[in-house]
Design a protein around this motif. Structure first.
Motif, mmCIF file in Angstrom:
data_model
loop_
_atom_site.group_PDB
_atom_site.id
_atom_site.type_symbol
_atom_site.label_atom_id
_atom_site.label_comp_id
_atom_site.label_asym_id
_atom_site.label_seq_id
_atom_site.Cartn_x
_atom_site.Cartn_y
_atom_site.Cartn_z
ATOM 1 N N LYS A 63 35.278 -31.783 -11.421
ATOM 2 C CA LYS A 63 34.759 -33.155 -11.400
ATOM 3 C C LYS A 63 35.190 -33.931 -10.158
ATOM 4 O O LYS A 63 34.689 -35.020 -9.914
ATOM 5 C CB LYS A 63 35.244 -33.914 -12.632
ATOM 6 C CG LYS A 63 34.918 -33.256 -13.931
ATOM 7 C CD LYS A 63 33.529 -33.588 -14.366
ATOM 8 C CE LYS A 63 33.286 -33.005 -15.756
ATOM 9 N NZ LYS A 63 31.910 -33.045 -16.112
ATOM 10 N N ASP A 64 36.132 -33.399 -9.387
ATOM 11 C CA ASP A 64 36.677 -34.093 -8.224
ATOM 12 C C ASP A 64 35.705 -34.031 -7.052
ATOM 13 O O ASP A 64 35.287 -32.949 -6.656
ATOM 14 C CB ASP A 64 38.007 -33.451 -7.822
ATOM 15 C CG ASP A 64 38.755 -34.215 -6.761
ATOM 16 O OD1 ASP A 64 38.207 -35.202 -6.232
ATOM 17 O OD2 ASP A 64 39.887 -33.825 -6.449
ATOM 18 N N PRO A 65 35.315 -35.182 -6.465
ATOM 19 C CA PRO A 65 34.371 -35.156 -5.351
ATOM 20 C C PRO A 65 34.924 -34.451 -4.117
ATOM 21 O O PRO A 65 34.171 -34.047 -3.247
ATOM 22 C CB PRO A 65 34.102 -36.616 -5.051
ATOM 23 C CG PRO A 65 34.781 -37.423 -6.057
ATOM 24 C CD PRO A 65 35.645 -36.525 -6.876
ATOM 25 N N ALA A 66 36.232 -34.292 -4.032
ATOM 26 C CA ALA A 66 36.817 -33.610 -2.882
ATOM 27 C C ALA A 66 36.659 -32.095 -2.950
ATOM 28 O O ALA A 66 36.882 -31.398 -1.960
ATOM 29 C CB ALA A 66 38.306 -33.954 -2.767
ATOM 30 N N THR A 67 36.275 -31.566 -4.104
ATOM 31 C CA THR A 67 36.069 -30.126 -4.255
ATOM 32 C C THR A 67 34.743 -29.751 -3.594
ATOM 33 O O THR A 67 33.707 -30.311 -3.926
ATOM 34 C CB THR A 67 36.022 -29.730 -5.746
ATOM 35 O OG1 THR A 67 37.229 -30.125 -6.370
ATOM 36 C CG2 THR A 67 35.842 -28.235 -5.904
ATOM 37 N N PRO A 68 34.783 -28.831 -2.628
ATOM 38 C CA PRO A 68 33.532 -28.429 -1.982
ATOM 39 C C PRO A 68 32.601 -27.745 -2.986
ATOM 40 O O PRO A 68 33.059 -27.070 -3.898
ATOM 41 C CB PRO A 68 33.971 -27.452 -0.898
ATOM 42 C CG PRO A 68 35.432 -27.285 -1.002
ATOM 43 C CD PRO A 68 35.939 -28.131 -2.121
ATOM 44 N N PRO A 69 31.296 -27.946 -2.812
ATOM 45 C CA PRO A 69 30.352 -27.281 -3.726
ATOM 46 C C PRO A 69 30.389 -25.768 -3.546
ATOM 47 O O PRO A 69 30.687 -25.268 -2.466
ATOM 48 C CB PRO A 69 28.997 -27.852 -3.313
ATOM 49 C CG PRO A 69 29.185 -28.382 -1.948
ATOM 50 C CD PRO A 69 30.636 -28.731 -1.793
ATOM 51 N N ALA A 70 30.100 -25.065 -4.618
ATOM 52 C CA ALA A 70 30.069 -23.605 -4.561
ATOM 53 C C ALA A 70 28.901 -23.137 -3.700
ATOM 54 O O ALA A 70 27.814 -23.700 -3.751
ATOM 55 C CB ALA A 70 29.939 -23.034 -5.975
ATOM 56 N N SER A 71 29.147 -22.141 -2.905
ATOM 57 C CA SER A 71 28.087 -21.576 -2.057
ATOM 58 C C SER A 71 27.415 -20.431 -2.793
ATOM 59 O O SER A 71 28.082 -19.476 -3.187
ATOM 60 C CB SER A 71 28.661 -21.049 -0.744
ATOM 61 O OG SER A 71 29.240 -22.104 -0.017
ATOM 62 N N MET A 119 26.005 -35.104 -7.649
ATOM 63 C CA MET A 119 26.997 -35.682 -6.753
ATOM 64 C C MET A 119 27.307 -37.123 -7.148
ATOM 65 O O MET A 119 28.423 -37.555 -7.046
ATOM 66 C CB MET A 119 26.477 -35.586 -5.309
ATOM 67 C CG MET A 119 27.461 -36.085 -4.289
ATOM 68 S SD MET A 119 28.926 -35.055 -4.288
ATOM 69 C CE MET A 119 29.599 -35.482 -2.731
ATOM 70 N N GLN A 120 26.293 -37.858 -7.604
ATOM 71 C CA GLN A 120 26.484 -39.254 -7.979
ATOM 72 C C GLN A 120 27.463 -39.378 -9.147
ATOM 73 O O GLN A 120 28.273 -40.293 -9.167
ATOM 74 C CB GLN A 120 25.133 -39.880 -8.335
ATOM 75 C CG GLN A 120 25.169 -41.372 -8.438
ATOM 76 C CD GLN A 120 25.423 -42.076 -7.111
ATOM 77 O OE1 GLN A 120 25.399 -41.470 -6.056
ATOM 78 N NE2 GLN A 120 25.687 -43.345 -7.176
ATOM 79 N N ASN A 121 27.388 -38.455 -10.122
ATOM 80 C CA ASN A 121 28.299 -38.500 -11.260
ATOM 81 C C ASN A 121 29.742 -38.291 -10.817
ATOM 82 O O ASN A 121 30.643 -38.930 -11.344
ATOM 83 C CB ASN A 121 27.920 -37.450 -12.305
ATOM 84 C CG ASN A 121 26.685 -37.848 -13.077
ATOM 85 O OD1 ASN A 121 26.310 -39.013 -13.107
ATOM 86 N ND2 ASN A 121 26.033 -36.877 -13.680
ATOM 87 N N ARG A 122 29.961 -37.397 -9.872
ATOM 88 C CA ARG A 122 31.322 -37.163 -9.365
ATOM 89 C C ARG A 122 31.882 -38.425 -8.710
ATOM 90 O O ARG A 122 33.035 -38.775 -8.907
ATOM 91 C CB ARG A 122 31.332 -36.022 -8.346
ATOM 92 C CG ARG A 122 31.238 -34.662 -8.948
ATOM 93 C CD ARG A 122 31.271 -33.644 -7.853
ATOM 94 N NE ARG A 122 31.652 -32.356 -8.349
ATOM 95 C CZ ARG A 122 31.956 -31.341 -7.580
ATOM 96 N NH1 ARG A 122 31.908 -31.471 -6.278
ATOM 97 N NH2 ARG A 122 32.290 -30.187 -8.100
ATOM 98 N N LEU A 123 31.054 -39.078 -7.912
ATOM 99 C CA LEU A 123 31.488 -40.299 -7.238
ATOM 100 C C LEU A 123 31.818 -41.386 -8.247
ATOM 101 O O LEU A 123 32.830 -42.083 -8.121
ATOM 102 C CB LEU A 123 30.413 -40.775 -6.263
ATOM 103 C CG LEU A 123 30.753 -42.017 -5.444
ATOM 104 C CD1 LEU A 123 31.992 -41.767 -4.594
ATOM 105 C CD2 LEU A 123 29.584 -42.394 -4.557
#
Length: 82
Positions: free
Chosen positions: A69-77, A1-5
């Motif tokens: 790479k976009d932080p707005a993309t929800p993580p895959a479940s 998550m840190q890399n995306r931010l």
């Protein structure tokens, strides 16, 4: 998550710098007062956001980052649709 931010931060800062530099270049070339650089940069930012939201990056956002790479993309479940 840190890399995306971090990628999001670098993308935003880079685009802001580029738009400001282009705004200043345009007013210098057009030989108009420097205060016009702000509206020019605003127009460039709006155009970039419109293009990014429709043609580049994650649809529906102003980001030019790919969806992965976009932080707005929800993580895959896990387990859904697998």
């Amino acid at each position: 998550m840190q890399n995306r931010l971090l990628l999001d931060l670098v993308e935003r800062a880079g685009w802001t710098g580029a738009q400001a530099a282009l705004g200043l270049a345009v007013v210098e070339l057009a030989d108009v007062p420097v205060w016009w650089a702000a509206p020019v940069a605003l127009a460039l930012a709006s155009a970039k956001s419109w293009v990014a939201g429709r043609l580049v990056g994650r649809p529906g956002t102003a980001s030019t980052l790919p969806a992965a790479k976009d932080p707005a993309t929800p993580p895959a479940s896990p387990g859904l649709g697998a």
